[in-house]
Structures are given as structure tokens and as C-alpha cells.
Motif scaffolding. Structure first.
Motif, mmCIF file in Angstrom:
data_model
loop_
_atom_site.group_PDB
_atom_site.id
_atom_site.type_symbol
_atom_site.label_atom_id
_atom_site.label_comp_id
_atom_site.label_asym_id
_atom_site.label_seq_id
_atom_site.Cartn_x
_atom_site.Cartn_y
_atom_site.Cartn_z
ATOM 1 N N LYS A 126 0.821 -1.210 0.000
ATOM 2 C CA LYS A 126 0.000 0.000 0.000
ATOM 3 C C LYS A 126 0.851 1.255 0.000
ATOM 4 C CE LYS A 126 -3.994 2.062 2.323
ATOM 5 N NZ LYS A 126 -3.471 3.440 2.242
ATOM 6 N N MET A 127 1.967 1.187 0.749
ATOM 7 C CA MET A 127 2.875 2.342 0.774
ATOM 8 C C MET A 127 3.441 2.617 -0.613
ATOM 9 S SD MET A 127 4.900 1.548 4.347
ATOM 10 C CE MET A 127 5.986 2.949 4.091
ATOM 11 N N LEU A 128 3.830 1.548 -1.322
ATOM 12 C CA LEU A 128 4.357 1.714 -2.676
ATOM 13 C C LEU A 128 3.271 2.226 -3.619
ATOM 14 C CD1 LEU A 128 6.484 -1.560 -2.963
ATOM 15 C CD2 LEU A 128 7.325 0.769 -2.547
ATOM 16 N N HIS A 129 2.039 1.691 -3.443
ATOM 17 C CA HIS A 129 0.942 2.112 -4.298
ATOM 18 C C HIS A 129 0.602 3.573 -4.089
ATOM 19 C CE1 HIS A 129 -3.385 2.632 -5.312
ATOM 20 N NE2 HIS A 129 -3.047 1.906 -6.391
ATOM 21 N N ASP A 130 0.612 4.007 -2.810
ATOM 22 C CA ASP A 130 0.298 5.409 -2.512
ATOM 23 C C ASP A 130 1.364 6.348 -3.071
ATOM 24 O OD1 ASP A 130 -1.953 4.524 -1.239
ATOM 25 O OD2 ASP A 130 -1.133 4.707 0.794
ATOM 26 N N ASN A 131 2.637 5.877 -3.167
ATOM 27 C CA ASN A 131 3.724 6.707 -3.702
ATOM 28 C C ASN A 131 3.791 6.644 -5.218
ATOM 29 O OD1 ASN A 131 4.533 7.448 -1.136
ATOM 30 N ND2 ASN A 131 5.957 5.714 -0.923
ATOM 31 N N GLY A 132 2.919 5.831 -5.808
ATOM 32 C CA GLY A 132 2.917 5.698 -7.255
ATOM 33 C C GLY A 132 4.019 4.815 -7.788
ATOM 34 N N SER A 133 4.649 4.006 -6.919
ATOM 35 C CA SER A 133 5.770 3.157 -7.333
ATOM 36 C C SER A 133 5.344 1.731 -7.658
ATOM 37 C CB SER A 133 6.835 3.119 -6.222
ATOM 38 O OG SER A 133 7.281 4.416 -5.884
ATOM 39 N N LEU A 134 4.033 1.419 -7.518
ATOM 40 C CA LEU A 134 3.562 0.051 -7.740
ATOM 41 C C LEU A 134 2.574 0.028 -8.896
ATOM 42 C CD1 LEU A 134 3.604 -2.880 -6.491
ATOM 43 C CD2 LEU A 134 1.488 -2.232 -5.334
ATOM 44 N N PRO A 135 2.851 -0.823 -9.868
ATOM 45 C CA PRO A 135 1.895 -0.934 -10.985
ATOM 46 C C PRO A 135 0.514 -1.354 -10.473
ATOM 47 C CG PRO A 135 3.957 -2.020 -11.508
ATOM 48 C CD PRO A 135 4.035 -1.677 -10.054
#
Length: 342
Positions: free
Chosen positions: A116-125
């Protein structure tokens, strides 16, 4: 002087003996008798049928899965309430599966938090984010299934009633949907009677009836009648079932009952009370009487006037009324106000 003392001693002994006898009489145990509650049998000359008492409803209680039964907590004839624990299955495997499902759920939640942290930072497809959410949903579903499997190792009563039969014991393997016990609803019972085809048309859903059950030495008023619509191919009889209230649970499935039907037409003319012929006794002055039992369980001579005899019974025209309890056997030892048990 010696003679005077002897007389006094004799008087004392007689008084003591008299008191002892009175005490013994007071402490005398009640006499056991057989009784019958007389009831109105409309159209007394009508045919008597033999019936069998059945439960109102029977529920087969079973596990939903397969496993070894660890213990059964109820016995035949025991009263059970809805939700009461009846039996338990060995839950070792179910607990192991639950532990594994809980571990997968923890792992999935941890991965969800990190991704979720990666997704919120826009780093996760987006596709990976959807994939991790799907894994969490699958882990949650597996956890719910594991919890249900563990809960299903405990068998509870789905309805209130009494235990009819215990079909599986501890140590046996229960199969899915295989009955462990049967729970019977006997708050109301049904009396099953086979009626010849030539007579079935004379019985309706509201035909009055009197049910006599020797096993409990009682008479009961019949209620609503269920009529079968398919005849037995061999006997050409139709099964009917008469509802009977069973508030005190005295009537049990399998008991034999005698059923007398009556007609509401001319009911007042045909209403008669009858007792066994042997219950009617004759006094020295020639009058007839029966022994009746009062609410305080004492026996009393009750003068009666009789009518015609019907087999081994005789009609009582006066002296007793509907609901009187009459002694039918064991009256030989009775006297007025004798305490009885029945």
C-alpha cells in the motif's frame, strides 16, 4: 398392693399399645390402585379403533463433515433445548487448518500494508496492487471456511424436544448427513389410525374423538384430524392422524391407543359415561357405588345409577361426571378416606 400395682402397669401397657396402634394407622402407607379418568365418549355404541402414537415431528441431527465422534453428550429420552450441545467430533485436523489459514491471513495483511505504501507513492503498478488485494480476499475466504469447519465439529440441537434414538457413539466415524441422534417434538402428538374405506367418508377434520391410552391410564380429547388420500393396496384402509395435546409429555411415540369417534349431531342425546363393569360395587342395602379418588388422593364411595352394559363396560347415568377419577382395580382393600396412589 402388689395386685394394684399390677393393674396399673397393665393399664399403662394398654394405653401405650393403643397409642402405638393409632400411630401405625396414621403412618400406614397409601394403597396402590389402578384408576381411570371417565370421559364423555360421544355415540358410545360407535366402533373402537386401535391406533399408535407418533411424534409431531422428528428431526435427524447430523454433522456436515466426516470425522471420528469424540463424545455424545445426550441419552435417549433426554429433553434438549434448541442450541444445546449434543456431540463433538475430533477437531485436531480442523484446528490445524485454522492455524494455517490464520497464518496466511497474517501474511496477506502484512504484504498488503507494505504494498500500500508503494501504491500510494505511485511506485507500484496497478496490476500488482489488484493482485495483492485478491490474495488478501482469498486468505480471508479460506480463514472463514476454516472457522466454519472447526465450528461444525460441535453438533447442537436445531430444535427443542426429546432425544428419540442415539444412532452413533463415541469412537465411531460419522459420515456427512449421517444422523447422530433424532430429536422428537412431542409437545403435541399424533395418533395414527387405519380406517376402512367404507367408513372414511364419515370422518372429517373436526370429527370429535376420545383417545384412551392404557400405558398412562388416561383419556384424552382428540383434536384436528389429518386424512390420508391414498389407500393401502392390501388392507384397503386409509391412515388418519389425530392431533392430541401433550403438555405434560406423558404420551410417548409407540404407545398403543384406543380411539372412539363421535358425531356432533345429537351429541347431547348420545353423550354417555361408562366404566368397567368390575368397578361397580353393591352395598348391603342393594345400592350401587364406585370408588372415586378426590384431589387429595383419598378414596370415597360414590353412589351411582347404571344403564346398559356394552361388552366389559357399563354406562353410568348418575353419580359421576366427566373428569372423575374412578378406581378400576385394587379397590378390595379400600375404606372411606383411604389414601391411595395410582
Amino acid at each position: 398392693m402388689v395386685m394394684k400395682n399390677s393393674m396399673m402397669m397393665l393399664l399403662v401397657l394398654m394405653m401405650v399399645s393403643s397409642c402405638t396402634n393409632k400411630t401405625e394407622q396414621k403412618a400406614k402407607a397409601p394403597i396402590r390402585v389402578t384408576t381411570e379418568v371417565v370421559s364423555t365418549a360421544m355415540n358410545t355404541n360407535s366402533q373402537t379403533y386401535v391406533g399408535m402414537i407418533e411424534e409431531c415431528e422428528a428431526t435427524a441431527v447430523s454433522f456436515t463433515g466426516m470425522g471420528v465422534v469424540k463424545r455424545v453428550l445426550v441419552n435417549e429420552g433426554q429433553t434438549v433445548s434448541r442450541g444445546q450441545l449434543i456431540a463433538e467430533m475430533d477437531d485436531t485436523q480442523a484446528r490445524n487448518l485454522l492455524s494455517g489459514a490464520e497464518a496466511q491471513m497474517t501474511q496477506a495483511n502484512d504484504a498488503l500494508a507494505r504494498y500500500k505504501m508503494l501504491h500510494d507513492n505511485g511506485s507500484l503498478p496497478e496490476v500488482q496492487w489488484v493482485e495483492i488485494q485478491s490474495k488478501v480476499a482469498q486468505a480471508k475466504s479460506q480463514l472463514e471456511v476454516a472457522k466454519k469447519n472447526l465450528a461444525d465439529c460441535r453438533l447442537v440441537a436445531p430444535v427443542s424436544g426429546i432425544v428419540g434414538k442415539r444412532l452413533i457413539g463415541a469412537g465411531e466415524t460419522a459420515m456427512p448427513s449421517q444422523a447422530v441422534v433424532s430429536v422428537l417434538d412431542i409437545s403435541t402428538v399424533k395418533v395414527k389410525v387405519a380406517i376402512p374405506e367404507a367408513e372414511i367418508s364419515g370422518i372429517s377434520a373436526v370429527t370429535p374423538s376420545v383417545i384412551k391410552v392404557e400405558a398412562v391410564n388416561g383419556s384424552f380429547g382428540g383434536g384436528k384430524i389429518e386424512k390420508g388420500v391414498q389407500a393401502d393396496a392390501l388392507t384397503h384402509t386409509y391412515d388418519i392422524r389425530i392431533h392430541v395435546a401433550n403438555n405434560h409429555r406423558r404420551l410417548l411415540p409407540g404407545m398403543v391407543a384406543s380411539v372412539i369417534f363421535g358425531s356432533r349431531q345429537h351429541a347431547n342425546e348420545n353423550t354417555k359415561l361408562s366404566v368397567p363393569v368390575t368397578a361397580v360395587q353393591r352395598k348391603a342395602d342393594g345400592s350401587l357405588f364406585v370408588w372415586t379418588v378426590a384431589p387429595d388422593s383419598t378414596a370415597h364411595r360414590t353412589v351411582v345409577t347404571t344403564g346398559e352394559t356394552m361388552g366389559n363396560r357399563i354406562v353410568v347415568a348418575n353419580g359421576i361426571s366427566d373428569g372423575h377419577r374412578v378406581v378400576t382395580d385394587g379397590y378390595q382393600k379400600l375404606s372411606e378416606n383411604t389414601k391411595v396412589v395410582f
